[in-house]
Design a protein around this motif. Structure first.
Motif, mmCIF file in Angstrom:
data_model
loop_
_atom_site.group_PDB
_atom_site.id
_atom_site.type_symbol
_atom_site.label_atom_id
_atom_site.label_comp_id
_atom_site.label_asym_id
_atom_site.label_seq_id
_atom_site.Cartn_x
_atom_site.Cartn_y
_atom_site.Cartn_z
ATOM 1 N N LYS A 1 -42.486 20.555 16.858
ATOM 2 C CA LYS A 1 -42.778 21.956 17.196
ATOM 3 C C LYS A 1 -41.582 22.837 16.865
ATOM 4 O O LYS A 1 -40.436 22.430 17.006
ATOM 5 N N LYS A 2 -41.888 24.041 16.394
ATOM 6 C CA LYS A 2 -40.839 24.980 15.981
ATOM 7 C C LYS A 2 -41.232 26.396 16.377
ATOM 8 O O LYS A 2 -42.410 26.694 16.489
ATOM 9 N N GLY A 3 -40.234 27.258 16.556
ATOM 10 C CA GLY A 3 -40.548 28.668 16.771
ATOM 11 C C GLY A 3 -39.418 29.422 17.424
ATOM 12 O O GLY A 3 -38.471 28.831 17.931
ATOM 13 N N TYR A 4 -39.550 30.739 17.365
ATOM 14 C CA TYR A 4 -38.542 31.592 17.986
ATOM 15 C C TYR A 4 -38.753 31.660 19.498
ATOM 16 O O TYR A 4 -39.895 31.782 19.959
ATOM 17 N N VAL A 5 -37.656 31.557 20.240
ATOM 18 C CA VAL A 5 -37.693 31.680 21.702
ATOM 19 C C VAL A 5 -36.449 32.460 22.139
ATOM 20 O O VAL A 5 -35.490 32.577 21.379
ATOM 21 N N MET A 6 -36.495 32.961 23.351
ATOM 22 C CA MET A 6 -35.308 33.534 23.968
ATOM 23 C C MET A 6 -34.831 32.507 24.989
ATOM 24 O O MET A 6 -35.640 31.879 25.671
#
Ligand code: I3P
Length: 110
Positions: free
Chosen positions: A1-6
């Protein structure tokens, strides 16, 4: 899984409270591989790390870690808490409720 997060750091290893100057929210391109959550500056950082070996200082080991909805954290939406085996604790903000559930399930059931 990949993605932008804060991400916000709350406790360091051994439940040591993160000092004030390190508690702010920061954006990362986050990838999960082999029970390690890698936090890259952006997608380019991810590609570079793939070619040159992973930069481990922004990595969180999730073996025996637990992700839960951060229902007590009301300042932002779609936030989960990650508690690691070495007693560090982080908050992660995702983009929507589907992503929130997906990160929680991925971390807890890998
Ligand atoms: C932190 C920043 C965070 C805040 C944190 C501050 O200051 O404002 O957003 O967390 O509060 O310490 P700085 O940018 O100077 O590092 P919240 O967004 O959750 O309020 P905290 O110390 O109460 O965690």
């Amino acid at each position: 899984k990949k993605g932008y997060v804060m991400r916000k750091c709350c406790y360091e290893t051994n439940a040591k409270r993160t000092p004030f100057h390190k508690r702010s929210w920061k954006m990362f391109y986050c990838t999960l591989r082999d029970l390690v959550l890698y936090l890259h500056k952006d997608e380019n950082g991810f590609r570079k790390n793939q070619m040159g070996g992973d930069n481990l200082h922004n990595a969180i080991r999730i073996h025996h870690a637990l992700a839960t909805m951060a229902q007590d954290y009301t300042k932002k939406q779609y936030v989960f808490r990650l508690q690691t085996a070495d007693q560090a604790e982080y908050l992660f903000q995702t983009s929507d409720s589907k992503e929130l559930q997906s990160w929680i399930d991925t971390i807890n059931f890998v």
